[in-house]
Structures are given as structure tokens and as C-alpha cells.
Design an enzyme around this catalytic site. Sequence first.
Site, PDB file in Angstrom:
ATOM      1  N   GLU A  81       0.573  -2.991  11.009  1.00  0.00           N
ATOM      2  CA  GLU A  81      -0.492  -3.980  11.086  1.00  0.00           C
ATOM      3  C   GLU A  81      -0.203  -5.197  10.212  1.00  0.00           C
ATOM      4  O   GLU A  81       0.510  -5.115   9.213  1.00  0.00           O
ATOM      5  CB  GLU A  81      -1.830  -3.353  10.665  1.00  0.00           C
ATOM      6  N   CYS A  96      -1.139 -11.610   5.435  1.00  0.00           N
ATOM      7  CA  CYS A  96      -0.775 -10.371   4.734  1.00  0.00           C
ATOM      8  C   CYS A  96       0.138  -9.581   5.658  1.00  0.00           C
ATOM      9  O   CYS A  96      -0.284  -9.135   6.728  1.00  0.00           O
ATOM     10  CB  CYS A  96      -2.041  -9.584   4.404  1.00  0.00           C
ATOM     11  N   CYS A 101       3.752   4.563   4.521  1.00  0.00           N
ATOM     12  CA  CYS A 101       3.970   4.356   3.087  1.00  0.00           C
ATOM     13  C   CYS A 101       4.248   5.701   2.440  1.00  0.00           C
ATOM     14  O   CYS A 101       3.793   6.733   2.908  1.00  0.00           O
ATOM     15  CB  CYS A 101       2.740   3.705   2.450  1.00  0.00           C
ATOM     16  N   CYS A 110      -1.094   6.293  -2.919  1.00  0.00           N
ATOM     17  CA  CYS A 110      -2.161   5.851  -3.813  1.00  0.00           C
ATOM     18  C   CYS A 110      -3.490   6.355  -3.251  1.00  0.00           C
ATOM     19  O   CYS A 110      -3.800   6.142  -2.077  1.00  0.00           O
ATOM     20  CB  CYS A 110      -2.170   4.324  -3.926  1.00  0.00           C
ATOM     21  N   CYS A 120      -6.140   4.241  -1.276  1.00  0.00           N
ATOM     22  CA  CYS A 120      -5.608   3.381  -0.212  1.00  0.00           C
ATOM     23  C   CYS A 120      -5.476   4.152   1.099  1.00  0.00           C
ATOM     24  O   CYS A 120      -4.850   5.215   1.143  1.00  0.00           O
ATOM     25  CB  CYS A 120      -4.245   2.829  -0.641  1.00  0.00           C
ATOM     26  N   CYS A 124      -8.431  -5.113   1.849  1.00  0.00           N
ATOM     27  CA  CYS A 124      -7.413  -4.526   0.972  1.00  0.00           C
ATOM     28  C   CYS A 124      -7.574  -3.009   0.892  1.00  0.00           C
ATOM     29  O   CYS A 124      -8.659  -2.498   0.629  1.00  0.00           O
ATOM     30  CB  CYS A 124      -7.543  -5.148  -0.421  1.00  0.00           C
TER      31      CYS A 124
END
Length: 411
Positions: free
Chosen positions: A118, A131, A138, A142, A145, A384
Site C-alpha cells: 500500500e 507515504c 514487515c 511492533c 502497528c 500511521c
Amino acid sequence: MDMAIPGHIDPVPVPRRITPREDGRSDLMGLMRQDIGALLVSAGLDAKQAKLRSKQLFHWIYHRGVTDFDSMTDIAKQMRPWLEERFVIGRPQIVEAQVSSDGTRKWLLRTDDAQEYEMVFIPDADRGTLCISSQVGCTLNCRFCYTGTMRLVRNLTPGEIVGQVMLARDALGEWPKGAMDQLDDEEDAASYTADGRLLTNIVMMGMGEPLYNFDNVRDALKVVMDGDGLALSKRRITLSTSGVVPLMARCGEEIGVNLAVSLHAVTKEVRDEIVPINRKYGLEELLQACADYPGASNARRITFEYVMLKDKNDSDDDARELVRLIKGYGLPAKVNLIPFNPWPGAIYECSDPEQIKRFSNIVFEGGISAPVRTPRGRDIMAACGQLKSASEKKTRAELDRLAEEKQAALG
């Protein structure tokens, strides 16, 4: 037996510079002039002609946004079919495009080997920030997230990274129009500045850890910054890392863009929990790497990103410790306070607005800028920490149908 620590082992995905295409053609997207020249030589052109053609192609691809060779008016007509047969100027495939009520745009993109990722465009009165993602998935896990709940599939190639910028410029209509001999001097200038443009800034804050895909990110950003093409200044580009300490100095030396660090906590205990890479590269090591970052100064401050999690990292004492750490390492820094953006299954809550304001005031009183970031694109999961391929919620047949409908709508 001890459980493996998420994000503790450096991932080594299979290196890939260009994603293979079914039609056998080579995609020129993301390549610098010398790389384009090398491909032309390997396809049979002599070195002198390849050098000239690579310069022309670079201009058309990155300065003009052209995707078909037949539009390249200063390349001989008989040469264009030869190029078309062997090469392509690609774009990521758009699977789904969404627009938030606040104007934020999010695209779900698909690569030539059917991987999805994305990107997000955030318009403001005085700037437009893109962004972009550096990996499919990933590895850092985290805990606040949404992207961290995905598995790492692979690194994005330079072409797939640059392709996001090109696609955004396509969508915003920000390419010079007309033939080479029909543009005025200002429009046809080699330097393509951000002044007056909708897309003015880039942040490497999408899916993935950019420094775990260092070579491809570096090469992609060199294309983006090249003065004869996209010509986006390094001062308008920010790379965000969760703290891959060994590569931070190289980032400053070899890329030279602004640095943002996902800090999110001021104690080992809390940061170990919410940013697991802290168990490998601790706070002290990370902050020293920030102090040593090439080019950091009061004019180019390091940004510390700090997500506000209720009763986890948002106390007055946390705010005071944040000031102490930044001052203790003599860092030219500012802090972006990010209200936590909820997502399905999240175990945290956003701090109360009053506490976020108190936290911000304490840091400001300590002499450090600490603005509270206004959440953007929450209604389309574009804020975010919310990026995660929507394809996980749809079947392949549904995605193919959406893509076909979009294509039909475009005519």
C-alpha cells in the site's frame, strides 16, 4: 525452550533488483541512466548509441512520466518498435483506490508477481506528502502497528519503490504536457522542482523497514532525487527507521535524506515490548547513532516518532525522561506525537486528549518541539500504523473482479 524474539534476527530476503515479467521484457522503471545504458548494450546497441538513448529515455521516463516509447518524439521512429519489443516502462497495478473524507488517498498495489502493498498520499494546504512502502509485509512486529501483524514476504525492488512516486504523479496529473518542441523554456527545464506541485514531500514510512532493504531504497531514492528527472530535494524526503543501528550512518552518507526514528518509549522495558528490535539495538545505542547521523543539525533535525498509548508510555514522567534523553545526547531533534490509530485486534488504546496535550507541553517546556500529529485517513485505514494489505480480507477472485471493474470504468 525460549521463544524467538520477533524482529530479533536480521531478515535476509532473496535479493531481487527487477521483478521478472511473463512477457520477458525488462522493466526500465527504477533504473538510473547507466543501468538503462547497460540493458541497451546487452540488447545489441553499441556503447555510444546506448549512452545517448539512455539519457533520452531517462528524461522521458522520469521528467515527463511517459509510459510508451512511441511518444518519445526525439527518438527515431524506427527505433521505437525495437524498444517496445524488449522493454517496458511499468507502473504498479492498482487493485483498489480509496479516498478519505479528509482528502487522504490510499492505493492497494500489486506487483508483477502478484504481491500486494500500500501507499498513501496526504494533501495539506502547503504540501502534499506521499507515504511509500519499502517491503511487502514487515518483520519488526511492533505491537501497536497493524503492518507488524503481516509476515514479511519480500523486499520491493527499486522500480516498485519509484513506481509508487510515478503512480502518484500520474494520479495528480503532475507531468509536463506536449511534445519536446512545444513546451516553453520554463516547462521544459531539466530541473523538476516541487514548487507549485501537489506532491512535494516523500516519507519512507509505509509498509516495511526501509533499512532492511537498504540497497534498493538507496537506489530508488537516488532516482527520485536526480535533477534531470523527478528532482525531489533530499530535504523533502524523510526515511523512517525503527532503529536498525548498523545502517543508520550509511543512510546519512549514501542517501543523505532526513531521518525519522520510531522511538515510542523511553525505557528499555516498554520499548522492548512495543518495538521488539530494541532487544537487539537498545535505546543508548540507538540514540548514539542518532547523535552520529551525518548531516544532522538544527536546520535538519532528527524526528522522533512517538505513538501515544494510554497508560503505557504517556505519563508526565515519560515526557520528562524523553526531554532528558534528547538533551543528554545533544540531539538536534523534534518529536512527533502520534495519537494511536486503532485497528482490528489492537491491544492498546489511544491516550486521552488531555494527557497528550500535557505530554506535549512538558516536552515543549523542555525546549523541544513536540507537535501532536492530526490523524489523517482513519476512515480508510490509511493513518500511521494502520497500513496492511486489504487483500488479506478479500479472495483472489474478488480482487480480480475489482481490478476488471476498475479497468472497465477507465475505458
